[in-house]
Motif scaffolding. Structure first.
Motif, short mmCIF file in Angstrom:
data_model
loop_
_atom_site.label_atom_id
_atom_site.label_comp_id
_atom_site.label_asym_id
_atom_site.label_seq_id
_atom_site.Cartn_x
_atom_site.Cartn_y
_atom_site.Cartn_z
N LEU A 61 0.82 -1.22 0.00
CA LEU A 61 0.00 0.00 0.00
C LEU A 61 0.85 1.26 0.00
O LEU A 61 0.44 2.29 -0.55
N ASP A 62 2.02 1.20 0.59
CA ASP A 62 2.93 2.36 0.53
C ASP A 62 3.30 2.68 -0.91
O ASP A 62 3.36 3.85 -1.30
N ARG A 63 3.55 1.66 -1.70
CA ARG A 63 3.93 1.89 -3.10
C ARG A 63 2.75 2.47 -3.88
O ARG A 63 2.92 3.41 -4.65
N PHE A 64 1.57 1.91 -3.67
CA PHE A 64 0.37 2.45 -4.32
C PHE A 64 0.15 3.90 -3.91
O PHE A 64 -0.13 4.77 -4.73
N ASP A 65 0.26 4.16 -2.62
CA ASP A 65 0.00 5.50 -2.10
C ASP A 65 0.98 6.52 -2.69
O ASP A 65 0.58 7.63 -3.05
N ALA A 66 2.24 6.13 -2.79
CA ALA A 66 3.23 7.05 -3.36
C ALA A 66 2.91 7.37 -4.82
O ALA A 66 2.99 8.53 -5.25
N LEU A 67 2.52 6.36 -5.59
CA LEU A 67 2.19 6.58 -7.00
C LEU A 67 1.00 7.50 -7.18
O LEU A 67 0.91 8.25 -8.15
N CYS A 68 0.05 7.45 -6.22
CA CYS A 68 -1.17 8.24 -6.34
C CYS A 68 -1.09 9.61 -5.67
O CYS A 68 -1.82 10.52 -6.07
N ASN A 69 -0.24 9.76 -4.68
CA ASN A 69 -0.31 10.97 -3.86
C ASN A 69 1.01 11.72 -3.68
O ASN A 69 0.99 12.88 -3.27
N ASP A 70 2.14 11.09 -3.96
CA ASP A 70 3.43 11.74 -3.71
C ASP A 70 3.70 12.80 -4.76
O ASP A 70 3.83 12.50 -5.96
N LEU A 71 3.81 14.06 -4.33
CA LEU A 71 4.01 15.17 -5.28
C LEU A 71 5.42 15.22 -5.84
O LEU A 71 5.72 16.07 -6.67
N THR A 72 6.30 14.32 -5.40
CA THR A 72 7.68 14.35 -5.90
C THR A 72 7.91 13.31 -6.99
O THR A 72 8.97 13.31 -7.61
N ILE A 73 6.94 12.41 -7.23
CA ILE A 73 7.16 11.38 -8.23
C ILE A 73 5.90 11.17 -9.07
O ILE A 73 4.80 11.55 -8.68
N GLY A 74 6.07 10.56 -10.24
CA GLY A 74 4.95 10.08 -11.04
C GLY A 74 3.95 11.14 -11.45
O GLY A 74 4.26 12.32 -11.62
N LEU A 75 2.70 10.69 -11.62
CA LEU A 75 1.63 11.56 -12.11
C LEU A 75 1.38 12.76 -11.21
O LEU A 75 1.19 13.88 -11.72
N PRO A 76 1.34 12.61 -9.88
CA PRO A 76 1.12 13.81 -9.06
C PRO A 76 2.16 14.90 -9.30
O PRO A 76 1.84 16.08 -9.36
N ALA A 77 3.42 14.48 -9.47
CA ALA A 77 4.49 15.46 -9.73
C ALA A 77 4.29 16.13 -11.09
O ALA A 77 4.49 17.34 -11.23
N GLU A 78 3.90 15.34 -12.09
CA GLU A 78 3.69 15.90 -13.43
C GLU A 78 2.51 16.86 -13.44
O GLU A 78 2.56 17.93 -14.05
N ILE A 79 1.43 16.49 -12.74
CA ILE A 79 0.26 17.36 -12.66
C ILE A 79 0.61 18.67 -11.95
O ILE A 79 0.22 19.76 -12.38
N GLU A 80 1.37 18.55 -10.86
CA GLU A 80 1.80 19.75 -10.13
C GLU A 80 2.63 20.67 -11.03
O GLU A 80 2.46 21.89 -11.05
N ALA A 81 3.56 20.07 -11.80
CA ALA A 81 4.41 20.87 -12.69
C ALA A 81 3.57 21.53 -13.79
O ALA A 81 3.78 22.70 -14.12
#
Length: 397
Positions: free
Chosen positions: A350-370
């Protein structure tokens, strides 16, 4: 030279006219609609209110007040000044919203006005007396640049491209979140072979509280984090610091211990967070701290299980002036405790899933923020126009 630069050079090289919203739009307000009214008139047409989640939708009813290209804005509360664009839909708004309809659409692009208000409207919000407001009479005085229609249309085209890309990324992220929620619920579903422990046996349970606002000493030079719902909304669900702090003198007894879970049992039911430092929390929260005999339980496993508990809370409320969880039943709620090795395996997944969905430093959340920052930069740049010189200034020249 870009198409936009060519249009500006050709159509408004000396600057643009500025007009007030009251000069270019019809301004109306919504009507009072309670949750009971929505329940009794349930239907397919959206009702927009003061929140910004879910695009501001409060509920759905079987009738509508508007069927026009328009802009709505929030008049009262924490989200005062938020604006939304509507086209090709039938909808209504509540009394904490206003509506703008462009009077002359042959010269003014409604979506251009919407983009301008995204920047400017917040500057007109009155935050006095603790209740932010942007009422109709003030909205009427909001002044925006009004370049020729071709310039408006080109700016809208550019900004729409930005928002379309962000919308695509956001849709992909929502799909991932649904996938995450599916696997989270699957991993946290157990048979009768797994022992269960009542919340009252597993945790020390205390209520949050708000130190006296009249005692300035409590709120000056604060060192103890004091958590509110705003902390979860702005900074996520695993927290080591709060937006506000209180002094040690504001603490009744001892602060709540680090690695406790806070869960909202009144107002915004079921919202929860894991707090990794000593802290206080306001009265909306019930604080769950592991008892000594259960210190070998993985607290992050329990944090994740609180998603299941949160849904249970929403369906187990007491009747009264405001929603609150049935605390007698809450304390008896039994949480499954698989072996520690299994708890850790679940947390790792669940930590890995949570990071992919919510971590603003990686993945889609980071791209959306940028992308959002890029969009805001270009929006502000594109909507900055020098005003036309006044007649007095022209006479001097």
């Amino acid at each position: 030279m870009s198409k936009l630069e060519e249009l500006i050079k050709e159509l408004c090289p000396d600057g643009v006219e500025y007009k007030t919203i009251g000069e270019i739009c019809e301004i109306t307000r919504g009507r009072v609609m309670s949750k009971e009214y929505l329940r009794d008139n349930a239907g397919e047409y959206p009702v927009y209110s003061s929140q910004t989640t879910n695009n501001g939708i409060f509920g759905f009813i079987n009738n509508y007040d508007y069927d026009c290209e328009s802009i709505t804005w929030t008049t009262d509360g924490a989200n005062a000044g938020s604006v939304f664009y509507h086209i090709n839909e039938k909808f209504s708004i509540t009394n904490v919203c206003g509506l703008l309809k462009v009077i002359d659409r042959s010269h003014i692009n409604t979506r251009f006005i919407y983009y301008c208000l995204q920047i400017i409207a917040k500057d007109y919000v009155n935050s006095g007396m603790g209740n932010p407001k942007l009422m109709s009479n003030v909205m009427a005085r909001v002044k925006i640049p009004l370049p020729p229609l071709p310039v408006q249309q080109e700016i809208v085209r550019i900004l729409d491209k930005f928002t379309e890309l962000t919308a695509e990324l956001t849709a992909e992220l929502e799909a991932r979140k649904k996938q995450y929620e599916y696997y989270r619920d699957l991993l946290l579903t157990f048979g009768d072979e797994v022992p269960r422990v009542a919340i009252d046996d597993l945790f020390n349970i205390r209520n949050g509280y708000t130190p006296s606002k009249s005692n300035k000493e409590y709120w000056e030079n604060g060192v103890i984090p004091w958590f509110r719902m705003e902390d979860i909304r702005e900074n996520g669900r695993i927290l080591s610091n709060a937006l506000q702090h209180v002094s040690i003198n504001a603490v009744k007894g001892r602060p709540f211990p680090a690695n406790s879970i806070i869960i909202s049992t009144s107002a915004t039911i079921g919202e929860h967070a894991l707090i990794q430092t000593e802290f206080l929390a306001n009265q909306r929260f019930t604080i769950l701290s592991l008892k000594n005999e259960y210190q070998d339980v993985n607290i992050k496993y329990l944090f994740y299980y609180c998603y299941i508990l949160g849904e249970w809370c929403k369906n187990n409320l007491t009747l009264g002036h405001f929603a609150s969880v049935d605390m007698v039943a809450f304390k008896k709620f039994r949480i499954p405790l698989p072996p520690l090795e299994e708890q850790e395996r679940i947390v790792s997944i669940l930590d890995r899933f949570d990071a992919l969905c919510n971590d603003l430093t990686i993945g889609l959340p980071a791209e959306i923020e940028a992308r959002q920052k890029q969009y805001e930069y270009y929006r502000d740049k594109l909507l900055s126009f020098k005003p036309l010189p006044s007649k007095d200034e022209e006479a001097v020249e």
